[in-house]
Design a protein around this motif. Structure first.
Motif, mmCIF file in Angstrom:
data_model
loop_
_atom_site.group_PDB
_atom_site.id
_atom_site.type_symbol
_atom_site.label_atom_id
_atom_site.label_comp_id
_atom_site.label_asym_id
_atom_site.label_seq_id
_atom_site.Cartn_x
_atom_site.Cartn_y
_atom_site.Cartn_z
ATOM 1 N N ILE A 165 61.214 102.035 -45.714
ATOM 2 C CA ILE A 165 60.515 101.243 -46.724
ATOM 3 C C ILE A 165 59.089 101.757 -46.909
ATOM 4 N N LEU A 166 58.450 102.208 -45.833
ATOM 5 C CA LEU A 166 57.125 102.823 -45.948
ATOM 6 C C LEU A 166 57.192 104.083 -46.808
ATOM 7 N N PHE A 167 58.201 104.928 -46.580
ATOM 8 C CA PHE A 167 58.391 106.114 -47.420
ATOM 9 C C PHE A 167 58.540 105.713 -48.878
ATOM 10 N N LEU A 168 59.342 104.683 -49.119
ATOM 11 C CA LEU A 168 59.575 104.230 -50.496
ATOM 12 C C LEU A 168 58.283 103.742 -51.139
ATOM 13 N N PHE A 169 57.481 102.973 -50.412
ATOM 14 C CA PHE A 169 56.216 102.490 -50.961
ATOM 15 C C PHE A 169 55.245 103.631 -51.221
ATOM 16 N N VAL A 170 55.185 104.609 -50.326
ATOM 17 C CA VAL A 170 54.289 105.748 -50.532
ATOM 18 C C VAL A 170 54.715 106.546 -51.754
ATOM 19 N N ILE A 171 55.993 106.766 -51.916
ATOM 20 C CA ILE A 171 56.481 107.500 -53.088
ATOM 21 C C ILE A 171 56.157 106.744 -54.365
ATOM 22 N N MET A 172 56.349 105.428 -54.342
ATOM 23 C CA MET A 172 56.054 104.641 -55.539
ATOM 24 C C MET A 172 54.553 104.570 -55.790
ATOM 25 N N MET A 173 53.739 104.503 -54.729
ATOM 26 C CA MET A 173 52.291 104.414 -54.886
ATOM 27 C C MET A 173 51.709 105.722 -55.424
ATOM 28 N N LEU A 174 52.237 106.854 -54.943
ATOM 29 C CA LEU A 174 51.739 108.149 -55.403
ATOM 30 C C LEU A 174 52.320 108.560 -56.748
ATOM 31 N N ASN A 175 53.300 107.804 -57.224
ATOM 32 C CA ASN A 175 53.934 108.058 -58.515
ATOM 33 C C ASN A 175 54.481 109.487 -58.583
ATOM 34 N N LEU A 176 55.239 109.851 -57.553
ATOM 35 C CA LEU A 176 55.848 111.174 -57.518
ATOM 36 C C LEU A 176 56.991 111.232 -58.517
ATOM 37 N N THR A 177 57.098 112.355 -59.183
ATOM 38 C CA THR A 177 58.182 112.530 -60.156
ATOM 39 C C THR A 177 59.193 113.518 -59.597
ATOM 40 N N ASP A 178 60.149 113.879 -60.408
ATOM 41 C CA ASP A 178 61.143 114.863 -59.987
ATOM 42 C C ASP A 178 60.475 116.199 -59.737
ATOM 43 N N LEU A 179 61.222 117.101 -59.115
ATOM 44 C CA LEU A 179 60.673 118.425 -58.825
ATOM 45 C C LEU A 179 60.338 119.174 -60.107
ATOM 46 N N GLU A 180 59.204 119.830 -60.101
ATOM 47 C CA GLU A 180 58.816 120.612 -61.263
ATOM 48 C C GLU A 180 59.610 121.907 -61.273
ATOM 49 N N GLY A 181 59.779 122.471 -62.437
ATOM 50 C CA GLY A 181 60.463 123.747 -62.568
ATOM 51 C C GLY A 181 61.974 123.623 -62.532
ATOM 52 N N GLY A 182 62.519 122.470 -62.855
ATOM 53 C CA GLY A 182 63.958 122.314 -62.918
ATOM 54 C C GLY A 182 64.614 122.040 -61.584
ATOM 55 N N GLY A 183 63.873 121.985 -60.512
ATOM 56 C CA GLY A 183 64.439 121.630 -59.227
ATOM 57 C C GLY A 183 65.213 122.747 -58.559
ATOM 58 N N ASP A 184 64.839 123.991 -58.777
ATOM 59 C CA ASP A 184 65.540 125.104 -58.148
ATOM 60 C C ASP A 184 65.089 125.218 -56.699
ATOM 61 N N MET A 185 66.010 124.904 -55.796
ATOM 62 C CA MET A 185 65.677 124.943 -54.376
ATOM 63 C C MET A 185 66.429 126.061 -53.670
ATOM 64 N N SER A 186 66.870 127.053 -54.417
ATOM 65 C CA SER A 186 67.663 128.120 -53.805
ATOM 66 C C SER A 186 66.835 129.008 -52.880
ATOM 67 N N ASN A 187 65.514 129.012 -53.030
ATOM 68 C CA ASN A 187 64.694 129.831 -52.139
ATOM 69 C C ASN A 187 64.606 129.228 -50.742
ATOM 70 N N TYR A 188 65.030 127.963 -50.560
ATOM 71 C CA TYR A 188 65.027 127.332 -49.247
ATOM 72 C C TYR A 188 66.351 127.518 -48.513
ATOM 73 N N LEU A 189 67.366 128.066 -49.163
ATOM 74 C CA LEU A 189 68.687 128.195 -48.549
ATOM 75 C C LEU A 189 68.708 129.068 -47.298
ATOM 76 N N PRO A 190 68.050 130.230 -47.246
ATOM 77 C CA PRO A 190 68.103 131.025 -46.007
ATOM 78 C C PRO A 190 67.507 130.296 -44.799
ATOM 79 N N ALA A 191 66.373 129.644 -44.990
ATOM 80 C CA ALA A 191 65.757 128.914 -43.873
ATOM 81 C C ALA A 191 66.637 127.743 -43.450
#
Length: 189
Positions: A65-91
């Motif tokens: 719930i703390l995570f949820l409140f922080v996300i809502m308070m900071l008004n975080l949006t979806d990932l920028e750039g279309g959400g391409d997370m393929s560069n994290y796959l090797p790690a």
């Protein structure tokens, strides 16, 4: 009972995958809550009620719930750039392989060993005949009471420190003037 265990295990695995693959941070936190709740149900099935309740109270009730409140308070949006997370796959793949190797090492029996000594016969007798919560309470408040009191004082000092650090002495304290509030005319004639 075995079917429920596999159902909740599948729920933990699927919701864990959804936590790291959801692009919306709010959805990720909601999947985290599902994962914690399923893990708590697994602990209940394993008859470790105290750990299950601690999971619900601490992880779902406080941290998620703390995570949820922080996300809502900071008004975080979806990932920028279309959400391409393929560069994290090797790690991620490397961390997953290391984790699976650790599990295989533990399941091989090299790290798991049950002590067969009878150096604590009184504690074993208490463990065998009583529920988990009663045994934990009995041990906490008799054998380790001083550690419990020290932990409570440490938390008290941390709470007082947080209050002192956030207190701003430069701002003027707003005070109520009861005479002005009670003598105010509510209706204009």
């Amino acid at each position: 009972m075995e079917g429920l265990f596999y159902l909740f295990t599948l729920g933990v695995i699927i919701s864990g995958i959804m936590v790291i693959s959801a692009l919306n941070p709010v959805h990720s936190v909601l999947w985290l809550i599902v994962a914690f709740t399923s893990a708590s149900a697994l602990f209940i099935l394993l008859e470790v009620e105290f750990i299950a309740l601690i999971f619900l109270i601490v992880y779902v009730g406080a941290i998620a719930i703390l995570f949820l409140f922080v996300i809502m308070m900071l008004n975080l949006t979806d990932l920028e750039g279309g959400g391409d997370m393929s560069n994290y796959l090797p790690a991620g793949f490397l961390i997953g392989v290391v984790f699976l190797l650790e599990i295989a090492h533990v399941m091989g029996g090299r790290m798991v060993s049950w002590p067969h000594s009878t150096s604590y016969p009184a504690q074993l007798a208490i463990l065998l005949g009583n529920p988990n919560v009663e045994v934990l309470g009995r041990v906490l408040y008799t054998d380790y009471y001083y550690l419990f009191i020290i932990a409570s004082f440490i938390l008290l000092v941390a709470m007082i420190g947080a209050i002192v650090l956030t207190h701003d002495s430069k701002t003027e304290i707003k005070r109520q003037d009861i005479f002005i509030q009670t003598s105010r005319q509510l209706w204009q004639d």
